[in-house]
Motif scaffolding. Structure first.
Motif, PDB file in Angstrom:
ATOM      1  N   SER A 184       2.914 -34.810 -44.749  1.00 30.77           N
ATOM      2  CA  SER A 184       1.796 -35.593 -44.170  1.00 30.77           C
ATOM      3  C   SER A 184       2.085 -35.253 -42.580  1.00 30.77           C
ATOM      4  O   SER A 184       1.613 -36.114 -41.598  1.00 30.77           O
ATOM      5  CB  SER A 184       2.127 -36.982 -44.475  1.00 30.77           C
ATOM      6  N   GLN A 185       2.287 -34.125 -42.145  1.00 31.90           N
ATOM      7  CA  GLN A 185       2.592 -33.826 -40.650  1.00 31.90           C
ATOM      8  C   GLN A 185       2.080 -32.738 -40.382  1.00 31.90           C
ATOM      9  O   GLN A 185       1.734 -32.389 -39.169  1.00 31.90           O
ATOM     10  CB  GLN A 185       4.010 -33.859 -40.148  1.00 31.90           C
ATOM     11  N   LYS A 186       1.809 -31.731 -41.115  1.00 36.08           N
ATOM     12  CA  LYS A 186       1.324 -30.211 -40.724  1.00 36.08           C
ATOM     13  C   LYS A 186       0.688 -29.696 -41.679  1.00 36.08           C
ATOM     14  O   LYS A 186       0.568 -29.969 -43.048  1.00 36.08           O
ATOM     15  CB  LYS A 186       2.354 -29.405 -40.297  1.00 36.08           C
ATOM     16  N   PHE A 187      -0.453 -28.695 -41.389  1.00 39.30           N
ATOM     17  CA  PHE A 187      -1.156 -27.773 -42.401  1.00 39.30           C
ATOM     18  C   PHE A 187      -0.525 -26.360 -42.149  1.00 39.30           C
ATOM     19  O   PHE A 187       0.023 -25.864 -41.266  1.00 39.30           O
ATOM     20  CB  PHE A 187      -2.526 -27.743 -41.839  1.00 39.30           C
ATOM     21  N   VAL A 188      -0.396 -25.742 -43.427  1.00 37.51           N
ATOM     22  CA  VAL A 188      -0.132 -24.270 -43.414  1.00 37.51           C
ATOM     23  C   VAL A 188      -1.218 -23.463 -44.476  1.00 37.51           C
ATOM     24  O   VAL A 188      -1.581 -23.957 -45.292  1.00 37.51           O
ATOM     25  CB  VAL A 188       1.227 -24.135 -43.634  1.00 37.51           C
ATOM     26  N   TRP A 189      -1.330 -22.124 -44.128  1.00 41.28           N
ATOM     27  CA  TRP A 189      -2.142 -21.272 -44.794  1.00 41.28           C
ATOM     28  C   TRP A 189      -0.876 -20.617 -45.597  1.00 41.28           C
ATOM     29  O   TRP A 189       0.007 -20.136 -45.122  1.00 41.28           O
ATOM     30  CB  TRP A 189      -2.655 -20.156 -44.162  1.00 41.28           C
ATOM     31  N   TYR A 190      -1.050 -20.590 -47.000  1.00 43.56           N
ATOM     32  CA  TYR A 190      -0.005 -19.766 -47.927  1.00 43.56           C
ATOM     33  C   TYR A 190      -0.694 -18.851 -48.409  1.00 43.56           C
ATOM     34  O   TYR A 190      -1.849 -18.706 -49.046  1.00 43.56           O
ATOM     35  CB  TYR A 190       0.394 -20.711 -48.969  1.00 43.56           C
ATOM     36  N   ASP A 191      -0.207 -17.617 -48.002  1.00 43.80           N
ATOM     37  CA  ASP A 191      -0.640 -16.219 -48.393  1.00 43.80           C
ATOM     38  C   ASP A 191      -0.244 -15.967 -49.699  1.00 43.80           C
ATOM     39  O   ASP A 191       1.232 -15.557 -50.171  1.00 43.80           O
ATOM     40  CB  ASP A 191      -0.074 -15.159 -47.514  1.00 43.80           C
ATOM     41  N   LEU A 192      -0.976 -15.729 -50.790  1.00 42.21           N
ATOM     42  CA  LEU A 192      -0.865 -15.593 -52.128  1.00 42.21           C
ATOM     43  C   LEU A 192      -0.304 -14.210 -52.464  1.00 42.21           C
ATOM     44  O   LEU A 192       0.438 -14.099 -53.288  1.00 42.21           O
ATOM     45  CB  LEU A 192      -1.851 -15.815 -53.047  1.00 42.21           C
ATOM     46  N   GLU A 193      -0.616 -13.109 -51.684  1.00 46.53           N
ATOM     47  CA  GLU A 193      -0.060 -11.859 -51.884  1.00 46.53           C
ATOM     48  C   GLU A 193       1.251 -11.733 -51.257  1.00 46.53           C
ATOM     49  O   GLU A 193       2.242 -11.321 -51.800  1.00 46.53           O
ATOM     50  CB  GLU A 193      -1.042 -11.093 -51.407  1.00 46.53           C
TER      51      GLU A 193
END
Length: 405
Positions: free
Chosen positions: A331-340
């Motif tokens: 509930s504090q940050k956003f991240v992009w998770y790279d699936l590859e």
């Protein structure tokens, strides 16, 4: 533009952002009629869903903010009627409509794109007959009954037999009511499952807004956390908006049964988020709703130097290329998770609150009010103004005659 056939104009309009369409309603009466047409609204919404366009992130802190998904640059406060001050909670979204809780009795629906706002009729919370108790924690949910094209709000109120909200007597009575937008009325649900009495756990449901239902497959979902003393494991509880009945949803088999469960949604599919002692989180997606065997592993996230604890994780949306997933963490940050690459990259959004809950909503032209009802109300208002104007004229003439006499 007047020389173009309306079907060509419709095809052009269908490719435009919702914000532009709202402005273009002022171009002419034919354009306004086209944009307000239910068939056009349906096609435009379908295209937005299929192309992942017109997406926004709703940030829920002391105030409500919106972030355009394509840019993820800056958050903008959501301006809506009765928005002065803090405390309004958004407990759900569906097809561009947001469900607001202003107070326990004051609920509303709002479309940020069209700025249509509708307050729901008040429905009292009635304690069980013959019982001396008061209402406590309240679960909420919002979604669409696809078969009837009706939008519904679910309110599930827990009753305390004491003034202590943390009362751990376990056996709580509940009142469940469903609001129908089409009927503009509440209906009480009398057929309640026995396991509902074990639903509420104070700290689990208060943290991270877990009392707000997750919509997937036309069903609202909540988690009933484990009751070790009764030998009860995590349970996903569902409420079918079509049948207006509670259902049990199969949860995935995990190798380690000692985990805390959350539910989420990704492109309309139910997700199970299994948290192992805040050190590792597995996310699985149900590819075919209601089929246990269709639970499929999606991602596995572990703590890093930047994220030394994983108290909470929520999958939000795929990137347009489908190679990354946007996650809300703690509930504090956003991240992009790279699936590859199976790596995370932090996302900074300007103007976002320090702590927040996040939810994806789509910009749409879906109308909260029935156009025919709006037209009838406008006609009634015009008739009232006409009568009022006539009365003023008659009063003026009457006074004039008296002066002459």
């Amino acid at each position: 533009m007047s020389k173009l056939p309306m079907d060509v104009i419709g095809d052009i309009f269908n490719r435009l952002p919702v914000k532009s369409l709202v402005r273009f309603k002022a171009l002419s009466k034919p354009c306004c009629s086209l944009i307000d047409d239910p068939d056009f609204i349906k096609v435009q919404l379908s295209r937005s869903v299929n192309t992942r366009s017109n997406l926004n992130i709703l940030l829920k802190g002391l105030h409500l903010y919106s972030v355009e998904f394509d840019s993820l640059n800056n958050s903008v406060p959501i301006d809506y009627p009765l928005s002065s001050g803090a405390g309004t909670e958004a407990f759900g979204s569906c097809n561009g409509i947001l469900a607001f809780r202003l107070t326990d009795k004051n609920l509303a629906l709002y479309n940020p794109s069209t700025r249509q706002f509708r307050r729901l009729p008040v429905s009292e919370i009635d304690p069980p007959p013959g019982e001396s108790c008061k209402s406590g924690y309240i679960f909420y949910g919002f979604g669409q009954d696809v078969k009837t094209n009706d939008y519904k709000v679910v309110r599930m109120a827990k009753f305390n037999k004491t003034d202590d909200e943390e009362d751990e007597s376990f056996f709580f009575d509940y009142e469940v009511k469903v609001y129908s937008l089409k009927n503009d009325a509440w209906r009480k649900i009398t057929k309640l499952p026995c396991y509902l009495r074990f639903m509420f756990q104070f700290f689990y449901h208060l943290l991270h807004r877990r009392g707000y239902g997750v919509l997937a497959g036309g069903v609202l979902h909540w988690v009933m956390p484990p009751r070790i003393e009764f030998g009860m494991r995590n349970k996903i509880v569902g409420f079918d908006l079509g049948t207006e009945e509670f259902i049990e949803v199969p949860q995935p088999d995990c190798a380690d049964k000692s985990y805390l469960l959350d539910v989420g949604v990704l492109e309309g599919r139910l997700c199970a988020v299994c948290n192992y002692d805040q050190a590792k989180i597995d996310v699985r997606v149900m590819k075919e709703y209601g089929v246990k065997e269709s639970w499929t592993p999606l991602i596995s996230v572990q703590t890093t130097r930047a994220i030394n604890t994983l108290a909470f994780l929520k999958p939000l949306a795929y990137s347009k290329e489908l190679d990354k997933i946007l996650l809300e963490i703690n509930s504090q940050k956003f991240v992009w998770y790279d699936l590859e690459k199976k790596k995370m990259r932090s996302v900074k959004i300007g103007g976002s609150p320090g702590t927040f809950g996040a939810e994806v909503y789509i910009g749409s032209l879906v109308q909260i009010d029935d156009p025919k009802r709006i037209q009838i109300e406008k006609q009634k208002e015009q008739e009232k103004l006409k009568i009022k104007s006539c009365k003023k004229r008659d009063d003026f003439l009457s006074k004039g005659f008296k002066l002459v006499l």
